[in-house]
Enzyme design. Structure first.
Site, mmCIF file in Angstrom:
data_model
loop_
_atom_site.group_PDB
_atom_site.id
_atom_site.type_symbol
_atom_site.label_atom_id
_atom_site.label_comp_id
_atom_site.label_asym_id
_atom_site.label_seq_id
_atom_site.Cartn_x
_atom_site.Cartn_y
_atom_site.Cartn_z
ATOM 1 N N CYS A 154 6.994 -4.811 10.621
ATOM 2 C CA CYS A 154 5.667 -4.161 10.695
ATOM 3 C C CYS A 154 4.584 -5.176 10.985
ATOM 4 C CB CYS A 154 5.327 -3.413 9.412
ATOM 5 S SG CYS A 154 6.544 -2.198 8.964
ATOM 6 N N GLN B 55 1.532 -9.069 -0.051
ATOM 7 C CA GLN B 55 2.453 -10.210 -0.093
ATOM 8 C C GLN B 55 1.964 -11.329 -1.006
ATOM 9 O OE1 GLN B 55 5.460 -10.531 0.953
ATOM 10 N NE2 GLN B 55 5.616 -8.750 2.277
ATOM 11 N N ASP C 100 -5.727 -7.401 1.814
ATOM 12 C CA ASP C 100 -4.403 -6.790 1.657
ATOM 13 C C ASP C 100 -3.545 -7.788 0.887
ATOM 14 O OD1 ASP C 100 -1.758 -6.089 1.881
ATOM 15 O OD2 ASP C 100 -1.764 -5.843 4.058
ATOM 16 N N LYS D 29 6.434 -4.508 -4.715
ATOM 17 C CA LYS D 29 6.625 -5.890 -4.259
ATOM 18 C C LYS D 29 6.375 -6.890 -5.386
ATOM 19 C CE LYS D 29 6.011 -5.014 0.617
ATOM 20 N NZ LYS D 29 5.186 -5.125 1.804
HETATM 21 C C1 LIG Z 1 4.593 -4.379 2.563
HETATM 22 C C2 LIG Z 1 3.267 -4.655 3.087
HETATM 23 C C3 LIG Z 1 2.322 -3.648 3.274
HETATM 24 C C4 LIG Z 1 2.647 -2.198 3.058
HETATM 25 O O1 LIG Z 1 2.997 -1.936 1.742
HETATM 26 P P1 LIG Z 1 3.613 -0.537 1.352
HETATM 27 O O2 LIG Z 1 4.113 -0.730 -0.023
HETATM 28 O O3 LIG Z 1 4.714 -0.259 2.332
HETATM 29 O O4 LIG Z 1 2.523 0.466 1.427
HETATM 30 C C5 LIG Z 1 1.074 -3.992 3.725
HETATM 31 N N1 LIG Z 1 0.750 -5.265 3.963
HETATM 32 C C6 LIG Z 1 1.621 -6.269 3.803
HETATM 33 C C7 LIG Z 1 1.191 -7.674 4.066
HETATM 34 C C8 LIG Z 1 2.911 -6.000 3.368
HETATM 35 O O5 LIG Z 1 3.774 -6.994 3.226
#
Ligand SMILES: *Cc1c(COP(=O)(O)O)cnc(C)c1O
Length: 534
Positions: A489, A328, A325, A351
């Protein structure tokens, strides 16, 4: 050129045409590998000869150094110059702005002079020319509650440069059409730009082909896509999937759902009090029934940079595929999916200075070809009868229906922007800001900084005992400072350190030390006021 101190330097450097894509090491100079740089004349550079530290540099002749001067200057001026400086003296030395780097000292590289180096690194307090960069972000130029806006909510989303805003407007004004279908000029233009954006993404993360890139709505949708397609094909009762306690809910819930459905078990790599993953636990968690490992690259609450390279190596030793993932990490550090050797990499456009509503799944070819379709509809098919559908090849197989054409193109512009500044420069700038902020905030009595990860970027979570995080967020907003206040989250991560919520400033390319100073003053005031509460 953004690095102020490099201006003079580059003015004397020969032009080498387009700067080749090279993996910029996180921890130059130790990992500096000049052999990765393609030579203009097609001959590869000598490696070895420097005893581990900076092998390729040691092997450089003066002529080689001259040949690569432009390239090296752009990417490595500081690191190259620092390469010959003993570790304990590095802080006192900065690379020279000019020829000293290439003065022949027997190794083809000169030893830099103290004062000149400092000029390079701290030209005017900031490494990046944030004044120029901020002009690209019109939204930053406004007052909020009577104060200049300070945008420290970059972990939630980043603001957009003109390149993205104007680029999308231009697309809608001149070229917009649906893609892949319709034999007319605008359809061709739109298709070219959409597929061009796919190519930009592939190049940005060093995927071997644009067919490895799927456009989705964002990280959340991307992880759901992988969890469901992989889960439905490969997960069976009694299997398990491993995530981490540091992960965002977007990397926990989709796996939890599919595990429940398939009667599989979800396991999590634990964290220590610093907010670092306890990687020694990974081997213990892996069993012959482990089918998938899905972990975050950079944590959104403590800023921990996970050693995903080691996780991937361990997983592959057990033939387990890995999803990273990258929500970030993508905007803060160089990502090279081939070097990482991850099987999937997922991130969101919003992001990394791009639009919301667009994101990316990178998948290795062998996996994308094995995974079943996700959603059914137009574009993902080759042939349809009422009884049967023959599915299209990846990436189309995973892009049913009309995609988010304009925002994919906008994401391409965002990556252009990042590349024009240089991810290495961004990383360094943010690292300096983060460490400066940690230091300044850490000095305020009555404020606790949560976690202390070994390697970290761009994120600080803090707690002021006696004031709930949302209230701190509101008080900062009164000063024009936007931060996140809540659980981000990432409830398992916060709870592991004994918290429910935090106040979270996060930094990006356009932030400055002055803004950090304003945050510090505002926090001091909040702490003072709470002490005087009845
Ligand atoms: C923001 C974030 C997500 C989710 O991203 P979305 O754009 O809301 O789908 C997943 N993992 C991490 C580490 C994040 O910071």
């Amino acid at each position: 050129m953004i690095l102020n101190g490099l201006d003079n330097f580059l003015a004397n450097a020969p032009t080498l045409g387009p700067v080749p894509q090279v993996a910029v090491p996180n921890e130059a100079p130790d990992e500096l590998d000049l052999s990765a740089l393609p030579r203009p004349d097609g001959v590869s550079l000598p490696t070895g000869g420097g005893g581990g530290g900076v092998p390729a540099i040691g092997g450089l002749s003066t002529a080689d150094a001259e040949l690569f001067r432009g390239v090296i200057a752009k990417y490595f001026a500081e690191d190259v110059a620092l390469a010959n400086v003993p570790a304990d003296q590095k802080d006192d030395v900065t690379p020279s702005k000019g020829d000293c780097i290439f003065k022949d000292n027997g190794f083809g590289i000169g030893i830099p002079e103290t004062e000149q180096v400092r000029n390079l690194r701290y030209d005017e307090a900031d490494t990046l020319n944030t004044t120029e960069i901020r002009k690209q972000f019109p939204i930053l130029d406004q007052k909020v509650n009577g104060h200049d806006l300070v945008w420290f909510d970059n972990g939630a989303t980043t603001q957009k440069p003109l390149r993205v805003i104007d680029g999308i407007a231009h697309f809608y004004k001149t070229d917009y059409s649906n893609i892949h279908r319709g034999a007319h000029t605008l359809a061709a233009r739109s298709t070219d730009q959409y597929e061009g954006a796919r190519e930009k993404v592939a190049r940005f993360i060093n995927a071997s082909a644009k067919e490895n890139i799927l456009f989705v709505r964002g990280t959340t949708e991307g992880i759901n896509l992988v969890a469901q397609t992989f889960g439905h094909k490969f997960l069976e009762e009694g299997d398990n999937v491993i995530v981490s306690t540091l992960d965002h809910h977007a990397n926990i819930v989709p796996w939890q759902q599919v595990c429940k459905e398939r009667k599989a078990e979800l396991r999590a790599i634990p964290i220590d009090r610093n907010g670092d993953l306890i990687l020694s636990e990974l081997e213990r968690l892996i069993s012959p029934r482990t089918k998938f490992i899905s972990v975050g690259h950079v944590n959104n609450t403590f800023g921990t940079i996970n050693d995903v390279q080691s996780i991937i190596r361990t997983a592959h030793a057990h033939n387990i595929p890995v999803l990273i993932d990258g929500a970030q990490s993508i905007a803060h550090t160089k990502v090279d999916v081939q070097q990482l050797d991850c099987d999937f990499f997922v991130f969101s456009g919003h992001k990394i200075y791009g639009p919301s509503g667009i994101g990316v799944v990178y998948g290795k070819k062998e996996w994308l070809e094995q995974l079943p379709p996700w959603q059914g509809g137009g574009n993902m098919i080759k042939d349809v009868t009422i009884e049967h559908t023959e599915f299209n090849v990846p990436p189309m197989r995973f892009e049913a229906g009309t995609p988010n054409i304009a925002d994919a193109i906008g994401l391409g512009y965002a990556l252009d922007f990042v590349q024009s500044v240089g991810i290495h420069n961004i990383e360094r700038h943010e690292h300096e800001l983060t460490e400066y902020a940690r230091q300044q905030i850490g000095r305020i009595p009555g404020i606790t900084i949560m976690g202390n990860p070994k390697k970290r970027v761009s994120v600080i979570s803090l707690d002021i005992p006696g004031i709930p995080a949302p209230e701190v967020g509101q008080l900062l907003d009164k000063e024009g400072i936007a931060v996140r206040a809540g659980h981000h989250c990432a409830q398992p991560a916060l709870r592991a350190l004994g918290y429910e919520m935090s106040v979270r400033p996060t930094f990006a390319v356009y932030n400055t030390r002055e803004e950090v100073d304003r945050l510090v003053v505002a926090l001091q005031k909040i702490v003072r006021d709470v002490e005087h509460r009845p």
